[in-house]
Design an enzyme around this catalytic site. Structure first.
Site, PDB file in Angstrom:
ATOM      1  N   ILE A 190      45.573  35.907  62.641  1.00 47.52           N
ATOM      2  CA  ILE A 190      46.595  36.643  62.410  1.00 47.52           C
ATOM      3  C   ILE A 190      46.302  38.175  63.088  1.00 47.52           C
ATOM      4  O   ILE A 190      47.431  38.746  63.112  1.00 47.52           O
ATOM      5  CB  ILE A 190      46.553  37.093  60.806  1.00 47.52           C
ATOM      6  CG1 ILE A 190      45.326  37.460  60.373  1.00 47.52           C
ATOM      7  CG2 ILE A 190      46.868  35.585  60.156  1.00 47.52           C
ATOM      8  CD1 ILE A 190      45.393  38.395  59.080  1.00 47.52           C
TER       9      ILE A 190
ATOM     10  N   LYS B 255      40.562  45.308  51.762  1.00 50.23           N
ATOM     11  CA  LYS B 255      41.555  44.991  51.114  1.00 50.23           C
ATOM     12  C   LYS B 255      42.435  46.426  50.639  1.00 50.23           C
ATOM     13  O   LYS B 255      43.665  46.250  50.757  1.00 50.23           O
ATOM     14  CB  LYS B 255      41.374  43.967  49.818  1.00 50.23           C
ATOM     15  CG  LYS B 255      40.579  42.698  50.084  1.00 50.23           C
ATOM     16  CD  LYS B 255      41.559  41.856  50.983  1.00 50.23           C
ATOM     17  CE  LYS B 255      42.802  41.333  50.104  1.00 50.23           C
ATOM     18  NZ  LYS B 255      43.283  40.380  50.808  1.00 50.23           N
TER      19      LYS B 255
ATOM     20  N   THR C 233      43.793  42.207  45.846  1.00 51.40           N
ATOM     21  CA  THR C 233      42.861  41.717  44.572  1.00 51.40           C
ATOM     22  C   THR C 233      42.529  42.912  43.791  1.00 51.40           C
ATOM     23  O   THR C 233      42.860  44.037  44.041  1.00 51.40           O
ATOM     24  CB  THR C 233      41.329  41.443  45.436  1.00 51.40           C
ATOM     25  OG1 THR C 233      40.447  41.467  44.453  1.00 51.40           O
ATOM     26  CG2 THR C 233      41.174  42.703  46.437  1.00 51.40           C
ATOM     27  N   ASP C 234      42.169  42.653  42.308  1.00 50.07           N
ATOM     28  CA  ASP C 234      41.747  43.585  41.430  1.00 50.07           C
ATOM     29  C   ASP C 234      40.690  44.489  41.645  1.00 50.07           C
ATOM     30  O   ASP C 234      40.394  45.520  41.508  1.00 50.07           O
ATOM     31  CB  ASP C 234      41.564  43.114  40.116  1.00 50.07           C
ATOM     32  CG  ASP C 234      40.327  42.129  40.176  1.00 50.07           C
ATOM     33  OD1 ASP C 234      39.646  41.506  41.032  1.00 50.07           O
ATOM     34  OD2 ASP C 234      39.912  41.484  38.876  1.00 50.07           O
TER      35      ASP C 234
ATOM     36  N   GLY D  18      25.476  47.779  45.005  1.00 53.26           N
ATOM     37  CA  GLY D  18      26.844  48.533  44.597  1.00 53.26           C
ATOM     38  C   GLY D  18      27.612  47.726  43.522  1.00 53.26           C
ATOM     39  O   GLY D  18      28.608  47.604  43.585  1.00 53.26           O
TER      40      GLY D  18
ATOM     41  N   TYR E 115      34.500  44.613  51.462  1.00 49.49           N
ATOM     42  CA  TYR E 115      35.370  43.693  51.152  1.00 49.49           C
ATOM     43  C   TYR E 115      36.374  44.526  50.451  1.00 49.49           C
ATOM     44  O   TYR E 115      37.728  44.416  50.895  1.00 49.49           O
ATOM     45  CB  TYR E 115      34.791  42.490  50.444  1.00 49.49           C
ATOM     46  CG  TYR E 115      36.015  41.838  49.647  1.00 49.49           C
ATOM     47  CD1 TYR E 115      37.096  41.182  50.428  1.00 49.49           C
ATOM     48  CD2 TYR E 115      36.455  41.601  48.343  1.00 49.49           C
ATOM     49  CE1 TYR E 115      38.223  40.570  49.958  1.00 49.49           C
ATOM     50  CE2 TYR E 115      37.289  40.870  47.759  1.00 49.49           C
ATOM     51  CZ  TYR E 115      38.409  40.225  48.669  1.00 49.49           C
ATOM     52  OH  TYR E 115      39.375  39.416  47.926  1.00 49.49           O
TER      53      TYR E 115
ATOM     54  N   THR F  93      36.476  36.992  52.356  1.00 46.68           N
ATOM     55  CA  THR F  93      36.969  37.298  51.066  1.00 46.68           C
ATOM     56  C   THR F  93      35.624  37.301  50.182  1.00 46.68           C
ATOM     57  O   THR F  93      35.684  37.651  49.183  1.00 46.68           O
ATOM     58  CB  THR F  93      37.694  36.145  50.570  1.00 46.68           C
ATOM     59  OG1 THR F  93      37.112  34.827  50.639  1.00 46.68           O
ATOM     60  CG2 THR F  93      39.087  35.984  51.181  1.00 46.68           C
TER      61      THR F  93
HETATM   62  P1  NAD Z   1      39.526  31.768  51.387  1.00 48.10           P
HETATM   63  O1  NAD Z   1      38.321  32.371  51.750  1.00 48.10           O
HETATM   64  O2  NAD Z   1      39.174  30.577  50.552  1.00 48.10           O
HETATM   65  O3  NAD Z   1      40.487  31.553  52.446  1.00 48.10           O
HETATM   66  C1  NAD Z   1      40.572  32.362  53.510  1.00 48.10           C
HETATM   67  C2  NAD Z   1      41.386  31.606  54.474  1.00 48.10           C
HETATM   68  O4  NAD Z   1      42.010  32.702  55.541  1.00 48.10           O
HETATM   69  C3  NAD Z   1      40.762  30.572  55.329  1.00 48.10           C
HETATM   70  O5  NAD Z   1      41.448  29.545  55.249  1.00 48.10           O
HETATM   71  C4  NAD Z   1      40.371  31.305  56.661  1.00 48.10           C
HETATM   72  O6  NAD Z   1      40.220  30.117  57.678  1.00 48.10           O
HETATM   73  C5  NAD Z   1      41.682  32.238  56.844  1.00 48.10           C
HETATM   74  N1  NAD Z   1      41.461  33.048  57.704  1.00 48.10           N
HETATM   75  C6  NAD Z   1      40.381  34.073  57.620  1.00 48.10           C
HETATM   76  N2  NAD Z   1      40.654  35.028  58.715  1.00 48.10           N
HETATM   77  C7  NAD Z   1      41.723  34.340  59.276  1.00 48.10           C
HETATM   78  C8  NAD Z   1      42.500  34.868  60.691  1.00 48.10           C
HETATM   79  N3  NAD Z   1      41.862  36.296  61.170  1.00 48.10           N
HETATM   80  N4  NAD Z   1      43.487  34.688  61.039  1.00 48.10           N
HETATM   81  C9  NAD Z   1      44.069  33.504  60.443  1.00 48.10           C
HETATM   82  N5  NAD Z   1      43.298  32.911  59.265  1.00 48.10           N
HETATM   83  C10 NAD Z   1      42.117  33.437  58.748  1.00 48.10           C
HETATM   84  O7  NAD Z   1      40.097  32.894  50.295  1.00 48.10           O
HETATM   85  P2  NAD Z   1      40.914  32.807  48.918  1.00 48.10           P
HETATM   86  O8  NAD Z   1      39.955  32.745  47.919  1.00 48.10           O
HETATM   87  O9  NAD Z   1      41.730  31.679  49.150  1.00 48.10           O
HETATM   88  O10 NAD Z   1      41.595  34.217  48.935  1.00 48.10           O
HETATM   89  C11 NAD Z   1      42.908  34.326  49.716  1.00 48.10           C
HETATM   90  C12 NAD Z   1      43.422  35.628  49.501  1.00 48.10           C
HETATM   91  O11 NAD Z   1      43.497  36.005  48.278  1.00 48.10           O
HETATM   92  C13 NAD Z   1      42.982  36.715  50.284  1.00 48.10           C
HETATM   93  O12 NAD Z   1      43.656  37.752  50.633  1.00 48.10           O
HETATM   94  C14 NAD Z   1      41.685  37.126  48.866  1.00 48.10           C
HETATM   95  O13 NAD Z   1      41.350  38.803  49.468  1.00 48.10           O
HETATM   96  C15 NAD Z   1      42.931  37.107  47.661  1.00 48.10           C
HETATM   97  N6  NAD Z   1      42.029  36.962  46.388  1.00 48.10           N
HETATM   98  C16 NAD Z   1      41.063  36.154  46.179  1.00 48.10           C
HETATM   99  C17 NAD Z   1      40.417  36.111  45.061  1.00 48.10           C
HETATM  100  C18 NAD Z   1      39.403  35.047  44.716  1.00 48.10           C
HETATM  101  O14 NAD Z   1      38.940  35.211  43.773  1.00 48.10           O
HETATM  102  N7  NAD Z   1      39.175  33.985  45.478  1.00 48.10           N
HETATM  103  C19 NAD Z   1      41.010  37.060  43.984  1.00 48.10           C
HETATM  104  C20 NAD Z   1      42.159  37.815  44.276  1.00 48.10           C
HETATM  105  C21 NAD Z   1      42.580  37.891  45.459  1.00 48.10           C
HETATM  106  P1  TYD Z   2      31.739  36.419  43.093  1.00 54.06           P
HETATM  107  O1  TYD Z   2      32.142  35.041  42.600  1.00 54.06           O
HETATM  108  O2  TYD Z   2      31.162  36.689  44.347  1.00 54.06           O
HETATM  109  O3  TYD Z   2      33.240  37.345  43.201  1.00 54.06           O
HETATM  110  P2  TYD Z   2      33.545  39.003  43.004  1.00 54.06           P
HETATM  111  O4  TYD Z   2      32.226  39.470  43.332  1.00 54.06           O
HETATM  112  O5  TYD Z   2      34.227  39.078  44.259  1.00 54.06           O
HETATM  113  O6  TYD Z   2      34.125  39.484  41.762  1.00 54.06           O
HETATM  114  O7  TYD Z   2      31.184  36.871  41.834  1.00 54.06           O
HETATM  115  C1  TYD Z   2      31.519  37.133  40.604  1.00 54.06           C
HETATM  116  C2  TYD Z   2      30.433  37.785  39.593  1.00 54.06           C
HETATM  117  O8  TYD Z   2      29.451  36.993  39.646  1.00 54.06           O
HETATM  118  C3  TYD Z   2      29.930  38.950  40.190  1.00 54.06           C
HETATM  119  O9  TYD Z   2      29.655  39.868  38.972  1.00 54.06           O
HETATM  120  C4  TYD Z   2      28.730  38.797  40.813  1.00 54.06           C
HETATM  121  C5  TYD Z   2      28.440  37.337  40.104  1.00 54.06           C
HETATM  122  N1  TYD Z   2      27.482  36.518  40.895  1.00 54.06           N
HETATM  123  C6  TYD Z   2      26.144  36.130  40.548  1.00 54.06           C
HETATM  124  O10 TYD Z   2      25.575  36.817  39.509  1.00 54.06           O
HETATM  125  N2  TYD Z   2      25.581  35.240  41.396  1.00 54.06           N
HETATM  126  C7  TYD Z   2      26.047  34.811  42.285  1.00 54.06           C
HETATM  127  O11 TYD Z   2      25.673  33.654  43.061  1.00 54.06           O
HETATM  128  C8  TYD Z   2      27.433  35.042  42.799  1.00 54.06           C
HETATM  129  C9  TYD Z   2      28.139  34.601  43.920  1.00 54.06           C
HETATM  130  C10 TYD Z   2      28.285  36.027  41.860  1.00 54.06           C
END
Ligand code: NAD
Ligand code: TYD
Length: 341
Positions: A60, A151, A123-124, A272, A147, A83
């Protein structure tokens, strides 16, 4: 609608692509994905034969490529991002590059192509930790990890583009998402795949940090709802209002797999570590969205999927994954001598 879906080979993006092709016969999708460690073409295997889908392998941040793709489409939905919080603590640079600079490149292309809608998937975590109450869309952004700061930085640019150019951006702020096809580094897929192999489930600190988990199908439907029914210029929280701590996540996973609680291993806390996120999603509810998957049922479904798809996740837990893992998890000092993480 001709959509450019970035990050469409990732976890939530691929669910959104599969859902869009299944439910909107008049929509076509171009997926732009860099296929980082988290991206996986296998996530799109069920729809790769579909003539309304085109996959483009690219970044991107590549302005010329993105400008070409924006001219061929009507709207961008930006899922592409780095992410994982723990990886952002180890190597923040690529988060700033993709999450902030990449968002700028996409918005420039959308603006010049005259798109009437742009959706930024956020994201939240941008609200920072919220010890009491629920975050509403008008609340201040106080990110605390590289991260979440990346965002939030992207959101600041979105906000500036709205004010400066009348840019028609929508933002979704989703809570922690889980379900099939999630790279096994976030807590739920990591714990499921570790437990299948009788490996320890590493819980940070006291294991009491709280997240509001949303099932991936519900999250993808929320993005679709906001894209089609939301008002450009507005932000929308995407959460279920449930509060689940790490101990409960571990307990549900172990119960679903019939594994012993002795697999739980408390490890040194994440630096953190945000203790709690919680969202007020009433603005999204007013668009007609409501979550359909309850947490325990979602865990059972997800556990079943990982049990039936070892061919999908086993290759991902090798080489670089274990290097990251060993750098990341530190046993508590008292246990250092007797546990191998
Ligand atoms: P993910 O890590 O599974 O996938 C990210 C995708 O982006 C991958 O397919 C990767 O190849 C692609 N990507 C990374 N860098 C790129 C680049 N420079 N150019 C093109 N493609 C690139 O992520 P996810 O968990 O599906 O999250 C998707 C979105 O939702 C993210 O923006 C994340 O911040 C947001 N989000 C995720 C969560 C969660 O719990 N997973 C919650 C809230 C918001
Ligand atoms: P995670 O799945 O990494 O999502 P985020 O930190 O982005 O919310 O973590 C979710 C919660 O689980 C967070 O409080 C951290 C905790 N956690 C563990 O205790 N052990 C682990 O191995 C991971 C990955 C997360």
């Amino acid at each position: 609608m001709r959509l450019l879906v970035t990050g469409g080979a990732g976890f939530i993006g691929s669910e959104f692509v599969r859902m869009t092709l299944a439910t909107h016969a008049d929509s076509s999708v171009v997926v732009l994905d860099k296929l980082t460690y988290a991206g996986n073409l296998a996530n799109l295997a069920p729809v790769l034969h579909e003539p309304r889908l085109r996959f483009v392998h690219g970044d991107i941040c590549d302005a010329a490529l993105v400008a070409d793709l924006a001219r061929e489409t009507d709207a961008i939905v930006n899922f592409a991002a780095e992410t994982h919080v723990d990886r952002s603590l180890q190597a923040p640079g690529r988060f700033i590059q993709t999450d902030v600079y990449g968002t700028f490149v996409l918005m420039e292309a959308a603006r010049h192509a005259g798109h009437e809608r742009y959706l930024q998937v956020s994201t939240d975590e941008v609200y920072g930790e919220v010890l009491m109450g629920f975050s509403a869309e008008a609340d201040a952004l106080r990110p605390r990890s590289p991260y979440s700061a990346s965002k939030a930085g992207a959101e600041m640019l979105v906000s500036a583009y709205r004010a400066s150019y009348g840019f028609p951006a929508l933002v979704t702020r989703g809570s922690n998402t889980f379900g099939p096809y999630q790279y096994p580094e976030k807590i739920i897929p990591l714990f499921i795949t570790n437990a299948i192999d009788d490996r320890p489930l590493p819980l940070y600190g006291s294991g009491e940090a709280v997240r509001d988990y949303v099932y991936v199908g519900d999250h993808a439907r929320a993005v679709d709802t906001v894209l089609r029914r939301g008002t450009p210029g507005e932000d929308y929280n995407v959460g279920c209002g449930n509060e689940v701590n790490g101990i409960r996540v571990a307990g549900e996973v172990l119960r679903a797999l019939g594994k012993p609680e002795s697999l739980i291993a408390f490890v040194q806390d994440r630096p953190g570590h945000d203790y709690r996120y919680a969202l007020d999603s009433s603005k999204l509810d007013a668009l007609g969205w409501s979550p359909q998957m309850e947490f325990a049922a979602g865990i059972a479904t997800t556990v079943r999927w990982y049990c039936e798809h070892e061919d999908w996740w086993r290759p991902l837990k090798s080489g670089e994954f274990w290097e990251f893992y060993r750098r990341n998890y530190k046993p508590l000092p008292a246990l250092a001598a007797c546990r191998d993480f």
